[in-house]
Motif scaffolding. Structure first.
Motif, mmCIF file in Angstrom:
data_model
loop_
_atom_site.group_PDB
_atom_site.id
_atom_site.type_symbol
_atom_site.label_atom_id
_atom_site.label_comp_id
_atom_site.label_asym_id
_atom_site.label_seq_id
_atom_site.Cartn_x
_atom_site.Cartn_y
_atom_site.Cartn_z
ATOM 1 N N VAL A 122 21.677 -11.244 17.076
ATOM 2 C CA VAL A 122 21.095 -11.627 15.788
ATOM 3 C C VAL A 122 20.507 -10.408 15.103
ATOM 4 N N VAL A 123 20.466 -10.469 13.771
ATOM 5 C CA VAL A 123 19.751 -9.463 12.990
ATOM 6 C C VAL A 123 18.263 -9.758 13.135
ATOM 7 N N LEU A 124 17.494 -8.760 13.488
ATOM 8 C CA LEU A 124 16.077 -8.955 13.811
ATOM 9 C C LEU A 124 15.188 -8.683 12.600
ATOM 10 N N GLY A 125 14.103 -9.414 12.527
ATOM 11 C CA GLY A 125 13.035 -9.075 11.601
ATOM 12 C C GLY A 125 13.180 -9.658 10.208
ATOM 13 N N ALA A 126 12.128 -9.413 9.437
ATOM 14 C CA ALA A 126 12.085 -9.808 8.039
ATOM 15 C C ALA A 126 11.850 -8.561 7.188
ATOM 16 N N VAL A 127 12.394 -8.571 5.968
ATOM 17 C CA VAL A 127 12.320 -7.399 5.098
ATOM 18 C C VAL A 127 11.357 -7.700 3.949
ATOM 19 N N TYR A 128 10.424 -6.775 3.735
ATOM 20 C CA TYR A 128 9.448 -6.859 2.652
ATOM 21 C C TYR A 128 9.723 -5.690 1.704
ATOM 22 N N PHE A 129 10.378 -5.992 0.599
ATOM 23 C CA PHE A 129 10.821 -4.908 -0.281
ATOM 24 C C PHE A 129 9.639 -4.315 -1.038
ATOM 25 N N ALA A 130 9.688 -3.010 -1.231
ATOM 26 C CA ALA A 130 8.636 -2.299 -1.962
ATOM 27 C C ALA A 130 8.672 -2.689 -3.434
ATOM 28 N N ALA B 267 18.913 -0.862 11.377
ATOM 29 C CA ALA B 267 19.909 -1.869 11.760
ATOM 30 C C ALA B 267 19.725 -3.145 10.950
ATOM 31 N N THR B 268 18.479 -3.569 10.768
ATOM 32 C CA THR B 268 18.205 -4.785 10.005
ATOM 33 C C THR B 268 18.676 -4.648 8.560
ATOM 34 N N LEU B 269 18.339 -3.533 7.934
ATOM 35 C CA LEU B 269 18.727 -3.333 6.540
ATOM 36 C C LEU B 269 20.245 -3.263 6.378
ATOM 37 N N GLN B 270 20.941 -2.849 7.426
ATOM 38 C CA GLN B 270 22.400 -2.785 7.366
ATOM 39 C C GLN B 270 23.051 -4.086 7.828
ATOM 40 N N GLY B 271 22.221 -5.080 8.156
ATOM 41 C CA GLY B 271 22.746 -6.362 8.587
ATOM 42 C C GLY B 271 23.346 -6.349 9.979
ATOM 43 N N GLN B 272 22.916 -5.400 10.810
ATOM 44 C CA GLN B 272 23.453 -5.277 12.164
ATOM 45 C C GLN B 272 22.503 -5.916 13.178
ATOM 46 N N PRO B 273 23.038 -6.597 14.190
ATOM 47 C CA PRO B 273 22.172 -7.165 15.225
ATOM 48 C C PRO B 273 21.390 -6.063 15.946
ATOM 49 N N GLY B 274 20.158 -6.399 16.350
ATOM 50 C CA GLY B 274 19.320 -5.427 17.048
ATOM 51 C C GLY B 274 18.997 -5.840 18.469
ATOM 52 N N ASN B 275 19.353 -7.068 18.823
ATOM 53 C CA ASN B 275 19.066 -7.528 20.181
ATOM 54 C C ASN B 275 20.302 -7.401 21.066
ATOM 55 N N LEU B 276 20.092 -7.417 22.368
ATOM 56 C CA LEU B 276 21.171 -7.468 23.344
ATOM 57 C C LEU B 276 20.996 -8.756 24.145
ATOM 58 N N PRO B 277 21.851 -9.760 23.951
ATOM 59 C CA PRO B 277 21.698 -11.011 24.696
ATOM 60 C C PRO B 277 21.692 -10.834 26.207
ATOM 61 N N ILE C 176 0.820 -1.214 0.000
ATOM 62 C CA ILE C 176 0.000 0.000 0.000
ATOM 63 C C ILE C 176 0.851 1.260 0.000
ATOM 64 N N THR C 177 1.939 1.250 0.789
ATOM 65 C CA THR C 177 2.748 2.469 0.926
ATOM 66 C C THR C 177 3.795 2.603 -0.169
ATOM 67 N N GLY C 178 4.218 1.475 -0.761
ATOM 68 C CA GLY C 178 5.336 1.529 -1.701
ATOM 69 C C GLY C 178 6.667 1.744 -1.004
ATOM 70 N N ILE C 179 6.730 1.408 0.287
ATOM 71 C CA ILE C 179 7.945 1.610 1.085
ATOM 72 C C ILE C 179 8.398 0.255 1.635
ATOM 73 N N THR C 180 9.676 -0.043 1.497
ATOM 74 C CA THR C 180 10.223 -1.270 2.081
ATOM 75 C C THR C 180 9.878 -1.325 3.569
ATOM 76 N N THR C 181 9.406 -2.481 4.010
ATOM 77 C CA THR C 181 8.917 -2.615 5.383
ATOM 78 C C THR C 181 9.682 -3.722 6.106
#
Length: 372
Positions: free
Chosen positions: A364-372, A345-355, A124-129
């Motif tokens: 770990v890198v968090l989340g899933a990417v849905y490209f526009a 952080a996810t798009l740059q491949g950087q971990p987002g969690n703190l163990p 709907i937005t045309g923006i990577t989510t």
């Protein structure tokens, strides 16, 4: 060049969708535009029903609700971008937390379920989510929550002072930021606004007790407070997280049923007792796990509850309590900005969690990417 990201957040209180547009080109986020969008009544009622009665949901209704919720998130993002005057093609990504329906980090196997189809947001937005932030941390053995401490560390930590950040949403969570080279600690302390809001809606037909004004008319019922404080979650050591599956209106009714009161309790006395419960559990958590903290930064909707903040301050004595706004970020928008930051952080491949916070076995890198 500006680096625009959009964050979407709806917490356990389901009081609305917080949407923010931020420029993340520098270490400190620059808030460009922010707005809270009310949930359509029909969708909010369906969300609340599933959360309060998860055993009665059908796959058909869950699938429909996931689609409708995703569309609602998308329209909120579109509306905010229009208000800010920023075109979709200039926004690098949306970070969507989704609406938590069930959080079970201690079940076997552990899981957490967020609603709000990110495919529809991207379409709907045309923006990577970027979405579904919690489940990779859980797969790595973590609680999947809280996830904002990494952001708190990046934005609010100081090398010269032990600080803590308190977010009071539906649940309350604490981030402990040591001034020296020590691991960050973060965990849910227990209920934030969720029980107070539920009781207020039941008796006053308003979403929340503004400023704690109704609670101020009541007196704390010591027997009820002591009963509430017996909950085993409060004695668990971090890492730990919780939600409305544990602290909900049904649980409150069970605790009220356990009391042997000589006369019926006034509704405002129960409201005051719930406020004291939130204040006590927060203060106990700070004293137990952040003993060196001299400065507590507060964000979330509970930061506007004058009586609640007063009681926390009285319990904590000489600890300085300040708003995150004093440190550059309005308390209403911290969580939504955090999920925009996590999307980057996810798009740059950087971990987002703190163990050290979630208990995961590794970053770990968090989340899933849905490209526009």
């Amino acid at each position: 060049m500006a680096e625009y990201y959009l964050g979407l957040m709806s917490g356990t209180s389901m009081d609305g969708i917080d949407a923010v547009l931020v420029d993340l080109q520098n270490a400190r986020p620059e808030l460009v535009c922010a707005q809270t969008f009310a949930w359509p009544d029909a969708i909010r009622q369906q969300l609340s029903q599933i959360v309060d009665q998860p055993e009665v949901v059908s796959l058909h209704s869950l699938g429909q609700l996931d689609a409708l919720t995703g569309e609602t998130f998308a329209y909120a993002a579109q509306s905010l971008a229009r208000e800010a005057g920023i075109a979709a093609e200039d926004i690098l990504a949306i970070g969507s937390h989704g609406q938590t329906l069930f959080h079970a980090p201690n079940s076997t196997p552990a899981f957490s379920h967020q609603c709000g189809d990110p495919n529809r947001i991207a379409e709907i937005t045309g923006i990577t989510t970027v979405a579904d932030f919690r489940r990779r941390d859980i797969a790595a053995g973590g609680q999947g929550a809280p996830l904002v401490p990494a952001f708190h560390q990046a934005v609010f930590s100081s090398p010269d002072q032990d600080r803590a950040v308190l977010n009071i949403g539906g649940m309350a969570n604490l981030t402990v930021l040591p001034g020296k080279a020590a691991p960050v600690l973060g965990f849910d302390t227990g209920p934030g606004n969720v029980l107070m809001d539920a009781w207020h809606r039941r008796h006053r037909h308003d979403p929340y007790d503004k400023g704690g004004a109704w609670a101020a008319q009541g007196e704390c019922l010591s027997a009820l407070l002591e009963t509430l404080l017996e909950h085993p979650f409060l004695q668990q050591v971090p890492p730990k997280s919780t939600g409305r599956e544990v602290f909900c209106a049904n649980w409150l009714d069970e605790q009220l049923g356990r009391l042997r009161l000589t006369s019926p309790a006034k509704a405002e006395d129960i409201q005051r007792s719930l406020l004291e419960f939130t204040a006590r559990t927060i203060a106990d958590a700070v004293r137990r796990h952040a003993a060196g903290t001299r400065q507590l930064l507060v964000c979330g909707g509970g930061a506007h509850n004058t009586l609640l903040m007063q009681r926390i301050a009285e319990f904590l004595g000489d600890i300085e309590i300040a708003s995150t706004e004093d440190f550059g970020l309005h308390p209403d928008w911290v969580e939504a900005v955090a999920f925009a930051w996590l999307a980057k952080a996810t798009l740059q491949g950087q971990p987002g969690n703190l163990p050290s916070v979630t208990g995961a076995s590794h970053p770990v890198v968090l989340g899933a990417v849905y490209f526009a």
